[in-house]
Design an enzyme around this catalytic site. Structure first.
Site, PDB file in Angstrom:
ATOM      1  N   ASP A  45      52.846   2.837 -65.524  1.00 33.66           N
ATOM      2  CA  ASP A  45      53.615   1.613 -65.376  1.00 33.66           C
ATOM      3  C   ASP A  45      53.029   0.672 -64.334  1.00 33.66           C
ATOM      4  O   ASP A  45      52.489   1.103 -63.322  1.00 33.66           O
ATOM      5  CB  ASP A  45      55.062   1.938 -65.008  1.00 33.66           C
ATOM      6  CG  ASP A  45      55.825   2.440 -66.223  1.00 33.66           C
ATOM      7  OD1 ASP A  45      55.935   1.659 -67.192  1.00 33.66           O
ATOM      8  OD2 ASP A  45      56.287   3.593 -66.218  1.00 33.66           O
TER       9      ASP A  45
ATOM     10  N   GLU B  53      65.679   1.122 -75.302  1.00 35.18           N
ATOM     11  CA  GLU B  53      64.876   2.146 -74.620  1.00 35.18           C
ATOM     12  C   GLU B  53      65.390   2.248 -73.198  1.00 35.18           C
ATOM     13  O   GLU B  53      65.344   1.273 -72.446  1.00 35.18           O
ATOM     14  CB  GLU B  53      63.402   1.756 -74.574  1.00 35.18           C
ATOM     15  CG  GLU B  53      62.669   1.977 -75.879  1.00 35.18           C
ATOM     16  CD  GLU B  53      61.198   1.584 -75.772  1.00 35.18           C
ATOM     17  OE1 GLU B  53      60.566   1.456 -76.813  1.00 35.18           O
ATOM     18  OE2 GLU B  53      60.703   1.394 -74.637  1.00 35.18           O
TER      19      GLU B  53
END
Lengths: 411, 263
Positions: free
Chosen positions: B53, B42
């Site tokens: 995040d 990824e």
């Protein structure tokens, strides 16, 4: 190509939360079930007379509504001095700066905390820029006894100390956010991070008519009390509808609140005023004038961004307008042409701030000072019997330090 | 067989490794992940506002952008990776705005040219799929969706509709790199999703150690590790590859052998 005009400008958003191509629900999957719950709960609340009764009661007895509609006679005369013969429109102010907590923000916070309690949420979070929304949120949390965490950019914490102290007095925890430029956009990121980790018990009171559906709709509806009152007050006082409505726009909640009840009155023109900061060719916060459609913070709207879609930092002397986006309904109203949008620089806003102080004995916040600056430009071009209604959405007590610094005065 | 079909096996769990593009020597870091035993890569697309995040990946985003990373650089990294590693699935992961800035068709064409197999768009809810999904599918790129602890049975079909490649189960309601969910909850949710989908299910968020990875690998088709790698890149900079290789190898061993160890 001429786009066909809708039958009504007041029936947005669609069932998917879209205002034309704007709006929508662009959030992480963790938040989607909650956002859908909120939509269901808001629909139920709208249909519940008890909800409306409680909202109206709090607005009247706690916030102090209706706010006055004031004819600014001396400002009107002052602006007529340099106007051509027969020109110089009448200027009226919707006095939302007289609300409890000093701005329009409280209207929305009352509505959202009632929704939070309906949903059984026991913890409130919010983001704030200038601190007005933070203060309003902390206020309603104190009023209803719910714990409150306010995310605020560290830069804004430093330049808005009086509001930080107010929030703390009201029992809120103020968390300074140091990521990015440490201003409103970063505070919103941090609010979303808190929310996604605490969805089970936490309600996020978003401060402007933006974010994932249904926020833009419900914030607009709660703020529409401004325009609904203004419409009735002007009809009662002047016997007719105004020719022009003017309001400042950061996210755009005070503007959409004033505009929305008039959107289907075709003779009422509207002007939204963005912050042009140091100038539209320099650093500014005018997303409509200088941005492009994009996706941020849960909605699709005009954003200040580079060619790769990275968000650029906004600048305005007004912390409340210092945001690189705008509510999606404004993006749609711009594209349909129903509302005109302009931008006013820091310097022009400062001049208007002082003009209102001296002509009317009202110290406005720097946010509505942008609207006043636009009024000062447009009023001398309109006929003397024309009526302008501008939203005086906040008082300037919080801004005196910023203004003093900008004017080179030590206090 | 697509690269995803090769990477996921019914008998062995896969290790999915995340790093942020443009943070450090990305090509060398990616090679180190593959050499260490990564089954799927990824590649994070940096964004100014990574609101899903935690601190580690936020910092990586900002380091990458501060180094001047552009979208074209990310596609160049992907293209070069594909040339060096023809068989390792490559997924771009990021936020909607950089993906749709030049239009979804532009993005899908560039991703296809770069040999990208799938795209995870964190803030593109399935309800907003028309903004990107149709273009990706038309160019043979899998839109990979996220399911979370809040994705209930009523909602799961919406998430699965139009998704392919694999399904990413976010094991905790929260942001990347924080706490890990209880194993029982992961097992229960993976089993629940399996009843509705034939897609491989990978589990991520908060997975750091070989021990955690091994436990998850017993019940899921893949295990995602991100923040731990990104922290290594942040700590060691251009010296990161050897540390990444070593750490990947320890995770890969745990993940690949998990079911034998259990049996």
């Amino acid at each position: 190509m001429t786009e066909q005009q809708p039958n009504s400008f007041r029936n947005q958003p669609d069932e998917r939360g879209h205002f034309g191509q704007f709006g929508g629900r662009y959030v992480a999957e963790t938040l989607m079930p909650l956002v859908l719950d909120l939509e269901r709960e808001y629909k139920a609340a709208k249909a519940d007379p008890a909800f409306k009764a409680q909202f109206d009661d709090l607005l009247e007895h706690y916030v102090g509504r209706p706010s006055p509609m004031y004819y600014a006679e001396r400002l009107t005369e002052e602006l007529r001095k340099d106007a051509p013969a027969g020109k110089g429109a009448q200027i009226w102010f919707k006095r939302d700066e007289l609300n409890h907590t000093g701005a329009h923000k409280i209207n929305n916070c009352i509505g959202q905390i009632l929704l939070a309690m309906r949903m059984g949420k026991t913890r409130i979070i919010a983001e704030t820029g200038a601190g007005q929304h933070g203060v309003a949120t902390a206020t309603v949390c104190a009023r209803f006894g719910l714990p409150c965490v306010i995310y605020m950019g560290a830069t804004d914490v430093a330049r808005q100390q009086p509001n930080v102290f107010r929030m703390k007095l009201l029992g809120a925890e103020v968390v300074p956010v140091t990521s990015g430029a440490a201003t409103l956009k970063d505070a919103m990121n941090e609010g979303l991070r808190d929310w996604v980790a605490n969805v089970h018990d936490t309600f996020y009171i978003i401060g402007t008519a933006a974010g994932p559906h249904p926020y833009p709709e419900l914030v607009r509806d709660f703020q529409s009390v401004i325009g609904t009152e203004a419409r009735a007050q002007l009809l009662a006082r002047t016997g007719r509808l105004p020719d022009l409505l003017v309001a400042a726009i950061g996210g755009g909640s005070n503007a959409i609140g004033l505009f929305h009840p008039f959107l289907d009155d075709p003779d009422v023109k509207m002007l939204g005023v963005e912050a042009a900061g140091h100038g539209l060719d320099k650093e500014h916060a005018a997303s409509l004038a200088g941005g492009f459609p994009g996706i941020l913070h849960g909605n699709k709207t005009y954003l200040l961004q580079d060619e790769d879609g990275q968000i650029t930092e906004a600048h305005s002397i007004s912390a409340g307008l210092d945001y690189p986006g705008i509510g999606p309904e404004h993006a749609w109203l711009k594209e349909t042409g129903r509302v005109d949008y302009t931008a006013v620089t820091d310097t022009e806003a400062l001049d208007a701030f002082q003009l209102l102080c001296r002509t009317e004995g009202i110290i406005p916040a720097l946010e509505p000072s942008h609207a006043i600056a636009a009024v000062a430009k447009v009023a001398p071009t309109m006929d003397r019997d024309a009526i302008i209604c501008a939203n005086l959405c906040g008082r300037g007590d919080k801004d005196i330090f910023t203004v003093a610094e900008a004017l080179g005065t030590q206090i | 067989m697509t690269r995803f079909q090769t990477a996921f096996s019914p008998t062995r769990s896969a290790l999915v490794c995340f790093i942020t593009a443009g943070d450090g020597d990305t090509a060398a870091n990616l090679d180190a992940l593959v050499e260490g035993g990564a089954d799927v890569i990824e590649l994070g697309m940096p964004f100014t506002d990574p609101m899903a995040d935690g601190p580690a990946i936020q910092a990586a985003n900002l380091r990458s952008l501060a180094a001047g990373t552009k979208t074209k650089d990310i596609f160049a990294i992907a293209t070069a990776f594909r040339a060096r590693h023809p068989n390792v699935p490559l997924v771009l992961m990021g936020y909607a705005n950089p993906m749709v800035r030049r239009g979804p068709e532009w993005f899908a064409v560039e991703a296809e040219k770069a040999g990208v197999d799938g795209v995870i768009c964190v803030d593109l809810a399935p309800e907003e799929d028309p903004d990107l999904g149709p273009n990706l599918r038309a160019h043979g790129i899998s839109p990979i969706r996220l399911a979370t602890p809040t994705t209930d049975a009523r909602r799961l079909p919406t998430v699965l509709d139009g998704s392919s490649g694999f399904l990413y189960y976010v094991s905790v309601a929260g942001i990347t790199g924080k706490q890990q969910a209880a194993l029982a909850s992961i097992e229960e949710n993976v089993a629940r999703i399996k009843q509705s989908s034939d897609l491989p299910i990978v589990v991520g968020f908060g997975v750091r150690t070989p021990e955690q990875a091994e436990q998850i690998a017993r019940v899921a088709d893949g295990v995602v590790v991100g923040s731990a790698f990104v922290e290594i890149v942040g700590k060691y900079g251009n010296d990161a590859p050897e540390y990444l290789r070593e750490y990947t190898a320890s995770l890969a061993k745990a993940v690949h052998n998990a079911r034998e160890t259990a049996a």
